[in-house]
Design a protein around this motif. Structure first.
Motif, short mmCIF file in Angstrom:
data_model
loop_
_atom_site.label_atom_id
_atom_site.label_comp_id
_atom_site.label_asym_id
_atom_site.label_seq_id
_atom_site.Cartn_x
_atom_site.Cartn_y
_atom_site.Cartn_z
N UNK A 195 0.85 -1.29 -0.30
CA UNK A 195 0.16 -0.19 -0.19
C UNK A 195 0.84 1.53 -0.19
N UNK A 196 0.08 2.08 -0.82
CA UNK A 196 0.62 3.23 -0.08
C UNK A 196 0.07 4.81 0.37
N UNK A 197 0.47 5.50 0.30
CA UNK A 197 -0.52 7.25 1.22
C UNK A 197 -0.32 8.31 -0.36
N UNK A 198 -1.71 8.65 -0.88
CA UNK A 198 -2.23 9.60 -0.95
C UNK A 198 -3.21 10.62 -0.70
N UNK A 199 -2.32 12.16 -0.35
CA UNK A 199 -4.12 12.94 0.02
C UNK A 199 -4.24 12.02 1.59
N UNK A 200 -3.70 11.09 2.06
CA UNK A 200 -4.09 10.56 3.56
C UNK A 200 -4.78 9.61 3.41
N UNK A 201 -5.24 9.01 2.19
CA UNK A 201 -6.00 7.85 1.83
C UNK A 201 -5.16 6.44 1.36
N UNK A 202 -5.19 5.20 1.71
CA UNK A 202 -4.20 4.14 1.30
C UNK A 202 -5.16 3.83 0.36
N UNK A 203 -4.57 3.81 -0.35
CA UNK A 203 -4.19 3.15 -1.78
C UNK A 203 -3.53 1.17 -2.22
N UNK A 204 -3.93 0.87 -2.92
CA UNK A 204 -2.90 -0.61 -3.44
C UNK A 204 -2.15 -0.14 -4.13
N UNK A 205 -0.39 -0.50 -4.17
CA UNK A 205 0.79 0.24 -4.86
C UNK A 205 0.94 -1.32 -6.05
N UNK A 206 -0.57 -1.84 -6.72
CA UNK A 206 -0.18 -2.00 -7.73
C UNK A 206 -1.73 -1.78 -8.49
N UNK A 207 -1.93 -1.47 -9.60
CA UNK A 207 -2.33 -0.65 -10.31
C UNK A 207 -2.58 -1.85 -11.89
N UNK A 208 -3.25 -2.23 -12.61
CA UNK A 208 -3.91 -3.32 -13.34
C UNK A 208 -4.07 -2.11 -14.41
N UNK A 209 -2.91 -1.45 -14.77
CA UNK A 209 -2.71 -0.88 -16.38
C UNK A 209 -1.78 0.09 -16.62
N UNK A 210 -1.12 0.38 -18.00
CA UNK A 210 -0.02 0.51 -18.75
C UNK A 210 0.60 1.85 -17.62
N UNK A 211 1.82 1.92 -17.40
CA UNK A 211 1.66 2.83 -16.41
C UNK A 211 1.46 4.43 -17.61
N UNK A 212 1.60 4.88 -18.69
CA UNK A 212 0.84 5.12 -19.46
C UNK A 212 -0.86 6.18 -18.50
N UNK A 213 -1.52 5.04 -19.00
CA UNK A 213 -2.85 5.14 -18.40
C UNK A 213 -3.31 5.28 -17.63
N UNK A 214 -2.28 4.65 -16.29
CA UNK A 214 -2.09 5.11 -14.93
C UNK A 214 -2.02 6.57 -14.75
N UNK A 215 -1.29 6.89 -15.61
CA UNK A 215 -1.02 8.64 -15.06
C UNK A 215 -2.06 9.95 -15.73
N UNK A 216 -2.31 8.31 -17.06
CA UNK A 216 -3.72 9.34 -17.27
C UNK A 216 -4.65 9.50 -16.81
N UNK A 217 -5.23 8.16 -16.10
CA UNK A 217 -6.50 8.32 -15.05
C UNK A 217 -5.88 9.27 -13.72
N UNK A 218 -4.79 10.27 -13.73
CA UNK A 218 -4.99 11.37 -12.04
C UNK A 218 -6.04 11.53 -12.22
#
Length: 229
Positions: free
Chosen positions: A25-48
Protein backbone atom coordinates in the motif's frame (compact mmCIF):
# COMPACT_ATOMS: atom_id res chain seq x y z
CA UNK A 1 -5.01 22.25 -25.94
CA UNK A 2 -4.97 21.41 -22.30
CA UNK A 3 -3.45 23.96 -19.99
CA UNK A 4 -0.89 23.27 -17.30
CA UNK A 5 -2.70 22.85 -14.00
CA UNK A 6 -2.21 25.35 -11.21
CA UNK A 7 -4.28 23.71 -8.47
CA UNK A 8 -2.27 22.79 -5.39
CA UNK A 9 -2.11 19.04 -5.02
CA UNK A 10 -1.20 17.49 -1.71
CA UNK A 11 0.66 14.22 -1.77
CA UNK A 12 1.10 12.01 1.29
CA UNK A 13 3.72 10.15 -0.77
CA UNK A 14 4.74 7.24 1.45
CA UNK A 15 6.16 9.36 4.24
CA UNK A 16 3.97 7.42 6.64
CA UNK A 17 4.59 4.16 4.82
CA UNK A 18 6.25 2.19 7.59
CA UNK A 19 4.11 3.72 10.30
CA UNK A 20 0.75 2.39 9.28
CA UNK A 21 0.49 0.41 6.05
CA UNK A 22 1.43 -2.82 4.38
CA UNK A 23 4.23 -3.02 1.82
CA UNK A 24 1.60 -3.32 -0.92
CA UNK A 25 0.00 0.00 0.00
CA UNK A 26 0.92 3.65 -0.33
CA UNK A 27 -0.59 6.96 0.71
CA UNK A 28 -1.90 9.81 -1.43
CA UNK A 29 -3.70 12.68 0.23
CA UNK A 30 -4.06 10.73 3.47
CA UNK A 31 -5.90 7.78 1.91
CA UNK A 32 -4.47 4.28 1.59
CA UNK A 33 -4.23 2.83 -1.92
CA UNK A 34 -2.99 -0.45 -3.30
CA UNK A 35 0.40 0.03 -4.93
CA UNK A 36 -0.44 -2.34 -7.79
CA UNK A 37 -2.56 -0.90 -10.59
CA UNK A 38 -4.09 -2.95 -13.39
CA UNK A 39 -3.13 -0.61 -16.23
CA UNK A 40 -0.09 0.59 -18.12
CA UNK A 41 2.14 3.37 -16.84
CA UNK A 42 0.73 5.76 -19.47
CA UNK A 43 -2.87 4.93 -18.56
CA UNK A 44 -2.16 5.28 -14.85
CA UNK A 45 -0.77 8.78 -15.37
CA UNK A 46 -3.69 9.64 -17.62
CA UNK A 47 -6.17 8.46 -15.00
CA UNK A 48 -4.90 10.88 -12.33
CA UNK A 49 -7.99 12.61 -10.95
CA UNK A 50 -6.24 15.97 -10.55
CA UNK A 51 -4.87 15.96 -14.11
CA UNK A 52 -1.37 16.16 -12.67
CA UNK A 53 0.22 14.68 -15.81
CA UNK A 54 -1.96 16.11 -18.60
CA UNK A 55 0.75 18.36 -20.03
CA UNK A 56 3.41 15.68 -19.63
CA UNK A 57 1.29 13.25 -21.65
CA UNK A 58 0.57 15.96 -24.22
CA UNK A 59 4.33 16.14 -24.81
CA UNK A 60 4.67 12.35 -24.70
CA UNK A 61 2.04 12.03 -27.43
CA UNK A 62 3.46 14.86 -29.54
CA UNK A 63 6.98 13.43 -29.30
CA UNK A 64 5.79 9.88 -29.98
CA UNK A 65 7.45 8.38 -26.90
CA UNK A 66 4.50 6.57 -25.31
CA UNK A 67 6.25 3.24 -25.83
CA UNK A 68 9.26 4.48 -23.82
CA UNK A 69 7.34 5.00 -20.60
CA UNK A 70 5.33 1.82 -21.20
CA UNK A 71 8.38 -0.36 -21.83
CA UNK A 72 8.15 -3.54 -19.71
CA UNK A 73 10.44 -3.79 -16.70
CA UNK A 74 11.49 -0.14 -16.47
CA UNK A 75 11.15 2.42 -13.69
CA UNK A 76 9.73 5.80 -14.69
CA UNK A 77 10.47 8.73 -12.40
CA UNK A 78 7.66 10.88 -13.68
CA UNK A 79 7.82 14.68 -13.65
CA UNK A 80 4.50 16.41 -13.01
CA UNK A 81 2.94 19.28 -14.92
CA UNK A 82 4.35 21.61 -12.27
CA UNK A 83 7.83 20.57 -13.40
CA UNK A 84 6.98 21.52 -16.96
CA UNK A 85 5.48 24.84 -15.84
CA UNK A 86 8.69 25.58 -13.91
CA UNK A 87 10.74 24.88 -17.00
CA UNK A 88 8.55 27.14 -19.14
CA UNK A 89 8.97 29.96 -16.61
CA UNK A 90 12.75 29.62 -16.84
CA UNK A 91 12.61 29.65 -20.62
CA UNK A 92 10.45 32.80 -20.58
CA UNK A 93 13.05 34.51 -18.39
CA UNK A 94 15.81 33.49 -20.80
CA UNK A 95 13.88 34.72 -23.83
CA UNK A 96 13.03 38.01 -22.16
CA UNK A 97 16.69 38.64 -21.50
CA UNK A 98 16.88 38.93 -25.29
CA UNK A 99 13.53 40.60 -25.91
CA UNK A 100 11.26 41.64 -23.01
CA UNK A 101 8.18 40.89 -25.13
CA UNK A 102 9.06 37.29 -25.91
CA UNK A 103 7.08 34.38 -24.52
CA UNK A 104 7.77 30.66 -24.28
CA UNK A 105 4.72 28.45 -23.97
CA UNK A 106 3.87 24.79 -24.30
CA UNK A 107 3.15 25.52 -27.96
CA UNK A 108 6.69 26.87 -28.32
CA UNK A 109 8.01 23.72 -26.73
CA UNK A 110 6.03 21.50 -29.09
CA UNK A 111 7.16 23.54 -32.09
CA UNK A 112 10.86 23.84 -31.23
CA UNK A 113 11.82 21.38 -28.50
CA UNK A 114 10.21 18.03 -29.24
CA UNK A 115 13.55 16.46 -30.26
CA UNK A 116 14.99 17.61 -26.96
CA UNK A 117 12.04 16.20 -25.04
CA UNK A 118 12.18 12.95 -27.02
CA UNK A 119 15.78 12.40 -25.92
CA UNK A 120 15.66 13.94 -22.45
CA UNK A 121 12.68 11.92 -21.22
CA UNK A 122 15.18 9.02 -21.15
CA UNK A 123 16.86 10.70 -18.16
CA UNK A 124 13.74 9.82 -16.16
CA UNK A 125 13.76 6.16 -17.13
CA UNK A 126 15.87 3.46 -15.49
CA UNK A 127 15.97 0.23 -17.44
CA UNK A 128 15.08 -2.02 -14.52
CA UNK A 129 12.44 -2.30 -11.85
CA UNK A 130 13.40 -0.37 -8.72
CA UNK A 131 11.31 -1.17 -5.67
CA UNK A 132 11.92 -0.85 -1.93
CA UNK A 133 13.79 -4.14 -1.75
CA UNK A 134 16.47 -2.81 -4.12
CA UNK A 135 16.90 0.60 -2.44
CA UNK A 136 19.35 1.55 0.30
CA UNK A 137 19.87 4.48 2.66
CA UNK A 138 23.06 5.66 0.92
CA UNK A 139 21.77 4.95 -2.55
CA UNK A 140 22.61 2.80 -5.53
CA UNK A 141 23.96 3.83 -8.92
CA UNK A 142 21.81 3.11 -11.97
CA UNK A 143 22.16 3.88 -15.64
CA UNK A 144 19.26 5.68 -17.29
CA UNK A 145 17.98 5.16 -20.81
CA UNK A 146 19.76 8.40 -21.79
CA UNK A 147 23.11 7.19 -23.15
CA UNK A 148 25.99 7.88 -20.78
CA UNK A 149 23.86 9.23 -17.92
CA UNK A 150 23.55 7.82 -14.41
CA UNK A 151 21.42 8.43 -11.34
CA UNK A 152 21.58 7.54 -7.68
CA UNK A 153 18.35 6.24 -6.16
CA UNK A 154 18.25 6.29 -2.36
CA UNK A 155 15.69 5.45 0.30
CA UNK A 156 16.52 7.69 3.23
CA UNK A 157 15.27 8.09 6.76
CA UNK A 158 13.92 11.55 7.51
CA UNK A 159 13.39 13.44 10.73
CA UNK A 160 11.65 16.30 9.01
CA UNK A 161 8.14 16.79 10.49
CA UNK A 162 7.00 18.18 7.14
CA UNK A 163 7.82 14.80 5.61
CA UNK A 164 5.98 12.72 8.18
CA UNK A 165 8.42 12.38 11.09
CA UNK A 166 6.80 12.17 14.51
CA UNK A 167 9.06 11.79 17.58
CA UNK A 168 6.21 9.96 19.33
CA UNK A 169 6.29 7.17 16.76
CA UNK A 170 9.10 4.62 16.99
CA UNK A 171 9.36 3.98 13.24
CA UNK A 172 11.25 6.61 11.25
CA UNK A 173 9.67 7.37 7.86
CA UNK A 174 11.77 7.00 4.73
CA UNK A 175 11.77 9.00 1.51
CA UNK A 176 12.95 8.07 -1.98
CA UNK A 177 15.38 10.46 -3.69
CA UNK A 178 16.44 10.53 -7.34
CA UNK A 179 19.79 12.22 -7.96
CA UNK A 180 20.65 12.86 -11.61
CA UNK A 181 24.41 12.97 -12.05
CA UNK A 182 26.15 15.48 -14.30
CA UNK A 183 29.18 13.21 -14.56
CA UNK A 184 30.88 10.23 -12.93
CA UNK A 185 31.39 10.18 -9.17
CA UNK A 186 33.94 8.25 -7.16
CA UNK A 187 32.82 5.63 -4.63
CA UNK A 188 31.72 5.23 -1.95
CA UNK A 189 28.32 6.64 -2.87
CA UNK A 190 26.40 8.54 -0.21
CA UNK A 191 23.43 10.23 -1.89
CA UNK A 192 23.04 12.96 0.74
CA UNK A 193 26.67 14.01 0.27
CA UNK A 194 26.63 14.44 -3.50
CA UNK A 195 27.36 18.15 -4.11
CA UNK A 196 25.05 20.20 -6.33
CA UNK A 197 27.93 20.65 -8.77
CA UNK A 198 27.91 16.89 -9.45
CA UNK A 199 24.22 16.06 -9.33
CA UNK A 200 20.65 17.34 -9.08
CA UNK A 201 18.90 15.76 -6.09
CA UNK A 202 15.11 15.41 -6.32
CA UNK A 203 12.69 14.10 -3.72
CA UNK A 204 10.13 11.56 -4.87
CA UNK A 205 6.69 12.54 -3.63
CA UNK A 206 4.86 9.32 -4.52
CA UNK A 207 6.71 6.05 -5.01
CA UNK A 208 6.41 2.32 -5.40
CA UNK A 209 3.47 2.16 -7.82
CA UNK A 210 3.53 -1.05 -9.83
CA UNK A 211 1.76 -0.80 -13.19
CA UNK A 212 1.34 -3.59 -15.70
CA UNK A 213 4.38 -2.30 -17.56
CA UNK A 214 6.76 -1.13 -14.84
CA UNK A 215 7.40 0.86 -11.68
CA UNK A 216 6.24 4.46 -11.28
CA UNK A 217 7.83 7.00 -8.95
CA UNK A 218 6.57 10.60 -9.10
CA UNK A 219 9.02 13.46 -8.60
CA UNK A 220 8.13 16.40 -6.38
CA UNK A 221 6.26 19.36 -7.84
CA UNK A 222 9.24 21.69 -7.31
CA UNK A 223 11.38 19.71 -9.75
CA UNK A 224 12.14 21.52 -13.02
CA UNK A 225 11.94 19.54 -16.25
CA UNK A 226 15.27 18.49 -17.75
CA UNK A 227 16.87 19.03 -14.33
CA UNK A 228 17.31 22.71 -15.13
CA UNK A 229 18.90 24.71 -12.32
Amino acid sequence: MKKIIHTTVLFGALVMFFCSCKRDDYFIGGSKHNAKVDMTTYDYLKSNSQGLFDTLLLLVDAAGVKEKINKPGISFFAPTDYSINGYLNKRVAEEQNIDPFRKWTIDSMIKYELPKFRDSIDAYIVGESIDYSTMTQNGKLFGTMLPGSQVVVSYEETRDPALGYNPNVSTIPRIVYYTFLFGPIAPPIVAQNIPSTLGKRERVQTSGIQSNSGMIHVLNNQHTLFFRK
